[in-house]
Design an enzyme around this catalytic site. Structure first.
Site, PDB file in Angstrom:
ATOM      1  N   ASP A   1       0.853  -1.181   0.000  1.00 33.81           N
ATOM      2  CA  ASP A   1       0.000   0.000   0.000  1.00 33.81           C
ATOM      3  C   ASP A   1       0.897   1.243   0.000  1.00 33.81           C
ATOM      4  O   ASP A   1       2.098   1.152   0.262  1.00 33.81           O
ATOM      5  CB  ASP A   1      -0.899  -0.032   1.237  1.00 33.81           C
ATOM      6  N   LYS A   2       0.328   2.394  -0.285  1.00 41.25           N
ATOM      7  CA  LYS A   2       1.113   3.637  -0.283  1.00 41.25           C
ATOM      8  C   LYS A   2       0.889   4.446   0.991  1.00 41.25           C
ATOM      9  O   LYS A   2       1.795   4.617   1.799  1.00 41.25           O
ATOM     10  CB  LYS A   2       0.765   4.501  -1.500  1.00 41.25           C
TER      11      LYS A   2
ATOM     12  N   GLU B   1      -4.318  19.316  -0.159  1.00 37.96           N
ATOM     13  CA  GLU B   1      -5.114  20.543  -0.087  1.00 37.96           C
ATOM     14  C   GLU B   1      -4.927  21.230   1.264  1.00 37.96           C
ATOM     15  O   GLU B   1      -4.838  22.451   1.351  1.00 37.96           O
ATOM     16  CB  GLU B   1      -6.588  20.227  -0.330  1.00 37.96           C
TER      17      GLU B   1
ATOM     18  N   LYS C   1      -8.877  14.831 -13.495  1.00 38.94           N
ATOM     19  CA  LYS C   1      -7.582  15.150 -12.892  1.00 38.94           C
ATOM     20  C   LYS C   1      -7.467  16.626 -12.500  1.00 38.94           C
ATOM     21  O   LYS C   1      -6.375  17.191 -12.498  1.00 38.94           O
ATOM     22  CB  LYS C   1      -6.434  14.773 -13.827  1.00 38.94           C
TER      23      LYS C   1
ATOM     24  N   LYS D   1      -7.456  24.130 -10.418  1.00 41.29           N
ATOM     25  CA  LYS D   1      -6.121  23.557 -10.210  1.00 41.29           C
ATOM     26  C   LYS D   1      -6.173  22.080 -10.569  1.00 41.29           C
ATOM     27  O   LYS D   1      -7.237  21.432 -10.471  1.00 41.29           O
ATOM     28  CB  LYS D   1      -5.672  23.737  -8.758  1.00 41.29           C
TER      29      LYS D   1
ATOM     30  N   ARG E   1       4.752  16.608  -5.473  1.00 37.81           N
ATOM     31  CA  ARG E   1       3.446  16.506  -6.127  1.00 37.81           C
ATOM     32  C   ARG E   1       3.093  17.889  -6.649  1.00 37.81           C
ATOM     33  O   ARG E   1       2.990  18.852  -5.887  1.00 37.81           O
ATOM     34  CB  ARG E   1       2.400  16.026  -5.127  1.00 37.81           C
TER      35      ARG E   1
ATOM     36  N   THR F   1      -2.533   1.312  -4.695  1.00 33.95           N
ATOM     37  CA  THR F   1      -3.053   2.402  -3.879  1.00 33.95           C
ATOM     38  C   THR F   1      -4.399   2.870  -4.416  1.00 33.95           C
ATOM     39  O   THR F   1      -4.681   2.753  -5.612  1.00 33.95           O
ATOM     40  CB  THR F   1      -2.063   3.581  -3.843  1.00 33.95           C
ATOM     41  N   GLY F   2      -5.204   3.381  -3.536  1.00 36.08           N
ATOM     42  CA  GLY F   2      -6.462   3.978  -3.940  1.00 36.08           C
ATOM     43  C   GLY F   2      -6.338   5.434  -4.294  1.00 36.08           C
ATOM     44  O   GLY F   2      -7.321   6.090  -4.637  1.00 36.08           O
TER      45      GLY F   2
ATOM     46  N   ASP G   1      -6.770  -2.681   3.119  1.00 35.27           N
ATOM     47  CA  ASP G   1      -5.694  -3.583   2.711  1.00 35.27           C
ATOM     48  C   ASP G   1      -5.920  -5.015   3.192  1.00 35.27           C
ATOM     49  O   ASP G   1      -5.134  -5.904   2.866  1.00 35.27           O
ATOM     50  CB  ASP G   1      -4.344  -3.087   3.255  1.00 35.27           C
TER      51      ASP G   1
END
Length: 993
Positions: A342-343, A448, A495, A514, A543, A623-624, A735
């Site tokens: 998982d992330k 955010e 996105k 954004k 990111r 990952t989700g 998970d």
């Protein structure tokens, strides 16, 4: 009960205000991940692990005891070992089950002081809340693994009702789509029929409350649309399975080979007799005589060894807090080829820090943020109306960028309420503390929150937000109010996210947006720096988000609003129609800035991933989270090395698109793959084998927007198509399915609770501990169990060889060589402790195993336990058994009892010496075990008058004959081992020297 549910094939309609009872009763299904029935569970596990072995032994024992003509030896020599095996295995499994039950009971019995947070029992549409703004926050950590709170909005029609009781007096219904797996989307409509005209509201994911989430603010009322097995959480949950290690399966195959050898040997004996007399009875007597070729003690030694490995893991001070929850598969840690991780919360801390702001001509980092703050102070100190329109100054450009970042988001400031007299929280604003120190931010995305915190640090603070307005505080303390006209949430397809606000003081309408650079590049006006700077930030592991704006006139906005509302009420192709209307605004937007946010990694993630890669383990990140986020983390964690290319699998929705994209991917070499869950599902539907084959060739794979069910599906795909061992590691409830589906599941106790930890086979506290868990403990567990298993087989084969030689010399008579206590003692007190001490053996020190992870690669090939090594042990057993038996027959005096004494004593000494020959690193307990066993045997000679002639075993003749036979049986093997280590040393011996 005030609901009537009408079931339909593809969708359903739920009516409100129905006085009669429900037509159907929906059970609230409890998810059971474990079973606590020891007496049904334990034998089942034992049978699955070693079923061939047990079936065979039961057959042999039954035939030998209940058919008088087949009976050989005493009853206890058969039933006692079998009962001991079953007892040891059942006790070990029972201990695991009791511990698991106690852990779950402890978690389920915990008391909570705060009672306002309650887990949602079913999938619901959010109708009403006690919060004034008509919204609430929910925690979804057990659903999607994200620790941030999500903002949910009540249906405006029911939220506006004067009182709660009015819900039962209106005539309305909810239309909901059919149950599905996707937890990130929902389409439905709310219709109120008792008004003129009827009220229609579109429902989306922000109006839903999924089961297993927790209401974190206020009290909510909802209408249930899915229950039981149809809820999103249950649809995305798989059930636990009984895991059997690869080593047990390999030993099962070797046991079958031993059984075949036993039958063939028995047939040969009968054939050499000439099939005379009752040859069929003699055949079964030989089968019983040679039954020791299948070692009943193997199961006991392996089970005790597994328990010892688990104890060593939990006592390792270098990986504190590690818990072994399943003691049946520690060897699996040494055979892993794929690690699926998982992330969020596993590789990352899920804590974002603002690092970079780029305006095209100037860039600001963490060390120059004070300059931005001074520009903001200066900008609000001056009159904005006097700013020149021809060419904007740096100060005004910074001001516009920071203002856009402070407005374009879904963040809500939260202030803790003061406790009332009776301990209850007062909701009155007068009792709330609105100071900066009491303010926290909540949002569905942590980046955010990082952006809003950064705008606060440079002088523009978000102080209040509800469904219709935003309030910002300037450095001078002035409050600026902006009315929210529209919000366009982030989706994996678009996105990007946008917001349209109207400034109270000027009435100006502005559209802020954004998003990812790939989505925004075609939306913003021409520029020559965006692509290059995005690449630079991505290489730093940041990111990135592109921020843009567009001013709208009143006429432009009214036209857009009409078209947008009409599109939102569509039942068919709603998403496409809404996207088309929004895209009409997304043209020639003014590029304001580029932001860079860093998601902090867990401690030592980079060296741990590098260690695992060097060990030959392929790592897949499931990952989700969003594609851009997952890609950034893959780079920053060095899951994808700096010199490797990344192939982003384009979104595909049908067979043709999947075929074209797979062909494009096939042309890439040594390239990491990034793919979304939706595209993955399409590829697996049409080209499952081709996709898995291509993906397995990649050095790293990243799957984003994965549901819990998809994570488990990927694990099973790798198991089916590669036949390699898989390991899954995660820290959240989402998970659990992946962890339970993998051959080896590892859970991390983190911010998302203990659900993954409790469902896993092994529990750790930090991701970095997985390196030592695999490289040291996994490696040792496998190599030790392999040596132990083969040595126990050798112990049975050598005595069966002696029996075969004895029967051959004495006219193929089916007469036992050793009887009664000798056979029981041989497998227990005489040789058990030295043989079991092999669980303490190690070829290299732990520090060396971590320094050279390449040693782990050899384990995945299974060379420590294979048919080749098994045949070597067979040859050794045949050689030693023949030497021991023939030597005793050649050197015996005048009585047969001397043959038994010489051969059995030489056999015990040979076994003790063979243990010493097998050991690579001595431990003081090994020395104690050797001398203790030898002492037990010598001491027991005085009490075994039935089997030994005491006057003979005290003579020098007995001693030199035993020593001579033992020397001939062991010395050549020592010489061969020495020559092999000298001319063809194993890799670990090179490091040790």
């Amino acid at each position: 009960c005030t609901l009537r549910v009408q079931r339909e094939l593809k969708a359903r309609t739920v009516w409100l205000g129905c006085p009669e009872k429900c037509e159907e009763k929906y059970p609230r299904n409890a998810i059971k991940n474990q079973k606590y029935n020891i007496f049904t569970f334990v034998p089942g596990v034992l049978y699955q692990q070693f079923k061939f072995f047990l079936n065979l032994y039961f057959l042999v024992v039954a035939c030998s005891q209940f058919v008088p003509s087949l009976k050989i030896g005493y009853l206890y020599t058969y039933w006692a070992p079998l009962g001991f095996v079953l007892a040891v295995t059942m006790v070990r499994e029972a201990v695991d089950e009791v511990r698991r039950y106690q852990r779950d009971k402890e978690m389920n019995s915990q008391l909570y002081s705060k009672l306002t947070n309650q887990r949602i029992p079913a999938d619901m549409i959010f109708l009403r809340t006690t919060e004034k703004n008509g919204a609430c926050f929910i925690r979804t950590d057990q659903l999607d693994g994200e620790t941030d709170w999500k903002l949910k909005v009540a249906v405006s029609c029911t939220q506006r009702l004067p009182a709660l009781g009015d819900l039962f007096s209106i005539s309305a219904y909810v239309y909901a789509q059919k149950p599905q797996l996707d937890i990130h989307s929902f389409e439905g409509n709310f219709t109120r029929e008792d008004t003129d005209p009827q009220i229609h509201e579109s429902l989306s994911i922000e109006n839903t409350l999924w089961a297993s989430t927790v209401v974190a603010s206020g009290t909510v009322i909802g209408v249930v649309i899915y229950t039981g097995k149809e809820t999103r959480s249950v649809l995305n949950t798989s059930y636990a399975k009984n895991k059997v290690g690869l080593l047990d399966l390999e030993l099962n195959r070797l046991t079958k080979a031993l059984f075949l050898a036993q039958v063939v040997l028995s047939i040969v004996m009968v054939a050499l007799q000439g099939f005379v007399g009752p040859w069929f009875r003699n055949l079964f007597r030989f089968v019983v005589l040679f039954s020791y070729i299948i070692p009943i003690s193997l199961r006991v030694n392996l089970d005790m060894g597994k328990s010892a490995y688990g104890w060593m893991i939990m006592k390792d001070e270098n990986i504190p807090g590690t818990v072994v929850r399943t003691s049946t598969i520690p060897e699996e840690l040494g055979r892993l080829v794929y690690l699926l991780t998982d992330k969020t919360g596993t590789l990352t801390q899920n804590e974002m820090i603002f690092k970079r702001l780029h305006l095209g001509t100037v860039s600001y980092g963490t060390d120059t943020m004070d300059e931005i703050q001074s520009h903001i102070v200066q900008s609000y100190a001056q009159s904005q109306a006097a700013a020149p329109k021809v060419r904007k100054s740096v100060s005004s450009r910074i001001h516009e960028a920071v203002k856009a970042i402070a407005l374009c988001h879904n963040v809500t400031p939260v202030y803790e309420s003061r406790a009332g007299v009776n301990g209850e929280t007062e909701s009155a604003e007068a009792d709330q503390d609105f100071s900066d120190d009491n303010r926290t931010y909540q949002a569905s995305s942590p980046d955010e929150v990082a952006l809003v915190r950064w705008t606060e640090s440079v002088g523009l603070t978000l102080v209040n937000r509800d469904l219709t307005s935003l309030q910002l505080k300037t450095p001078s303390g002035q409050i600026l109010t902006f009315y929210i006209l529209q919000i366009f949430p982030f989706t994996s397809e678009s996105k990007r996210m946008g917001i349209i606000v109207r400034e109270e003081s000027t009435g100006d309408i502005t559209f802020y947006m954004k998003g990812a650079d790939v989505a925004m590049a075609s939306i913003v006006q021409y520029n020559d720096w965006l692509e290059e700077e995005c690449g630079n930030m991505a290489r730093e592991g940041l990111r990135t988000l592109v921020v843009a704006k567009k001013s709208l006139s009143e006429e432009q906005y009214q036209d857009f609003e009409n078209r947008y509302n009409q599109a939102k009420l569509s039942i068919h192709d709603r998403a496409l129609k809404v996207a088309a209307v929004v895209e009409s605004l997304e043209r020639e937007m003014e590029l304001l800035c580029l932001t860079g946010v860093e998601d902090q990694l867990q401690a030592d993630v980079r060296p741990t991933l590098e260690l695992l890669r060097n060990a030959g383990i392929k790592i897949w990140m499931l990952t989700g989270d969003k594609l851009e986020t997952a890609t950034c983390i893959a780079k920053s964690s060095h899951l994808v090395s700096r010199n490797q290319d990344i192939h982003v699998f384009r979104p595909v929705s049908n067979r043709g698109e999947a075929h074209l994209e797979l062909n494009a991917f096939r042309r890439k070499h040594d390239c990491a793959l990034v793919i979304s869950g939706d595209s993955l599902e399409v590829c697996l539907r049409y080209y499952e084998h081709e996709f898995v084959e291509l993906a397995c060739q990649c050095p790293a794979v990243v799957c984003c927007r994965c549901s819990p069910t998809q994570k488990a599906q990927i694990v099973r795909l790798l198991q089916q198509h590669t036949a390699n061992r898989t390991c899954a590691i995660g820290d959240g409830g989402n998970d659990v399915s992946m962890i339970q589906a993998a051959d080896c599941g590892i859970g991390i106790e983190g911010k998302e609770g203990k659900q993954a930890s409790l469902a896993a086979d092994f529990s750790i506290t930090q991701f970095k501990h997985i390196g030592r868990l695999l490289m040291v403990h996994g490696r040792n567990s496998y190599k030790r169990s392999a040596a132990l298993g083969q040595f126990v087989m050798h112990r049975g084969m050598i005595i069966s060889t002696m029996q075969a030689v004895f029967s051959s010399i004495f006219y193929f008579a089916s007469v036992p060589l050793y009887q009664g206590f000798l056979m029981v003692g041989y497998a227990t007190i005489y040789t058990m402790f030295p043989v079991f001490s092999l669980v303490l053996d190690q070829d290299v020190k732990p520090e060396m195993a971590l320094l050279y992870p390449e040693l782990y690669k050899d384990l995945t090939k299974g060379r420590s336990l294979s048919f080749k090594t098994f045949l070597i042990w067979v040859l050794v057993s045949v050689y030693q058994g023949g030497i021991l038996m023939y030597g005793a027959l050649v050197l015996f005096e005048s009585e047969f009892v001397h043959v038994v004494a010489i051969s059995f004593t030489a056999l015990i000494l040979t076994e003790l010496l063979m243990v010493a020959l097998t050991i690579r690193t001595w431990h003081w307990l090994m020395v104690v075990a050797e001398f203790f066993s030898l002492g037990c045997y010598v001491a027991s000679l005085a009490f075994l008058n039935e089997y030994f002639d005491l006057s003979f075993i005290t003579t020098r003749a007995f001693l030199w004959k035993v020593c001579a036979i033992t020397l001939v049986s062991c010395l050549p093997l020592y010489i061969i081992k020495y020559l092999k280590r000298k001319f063809s040393p194993p890799s670990y011996s090179k490091l040790s020297s």
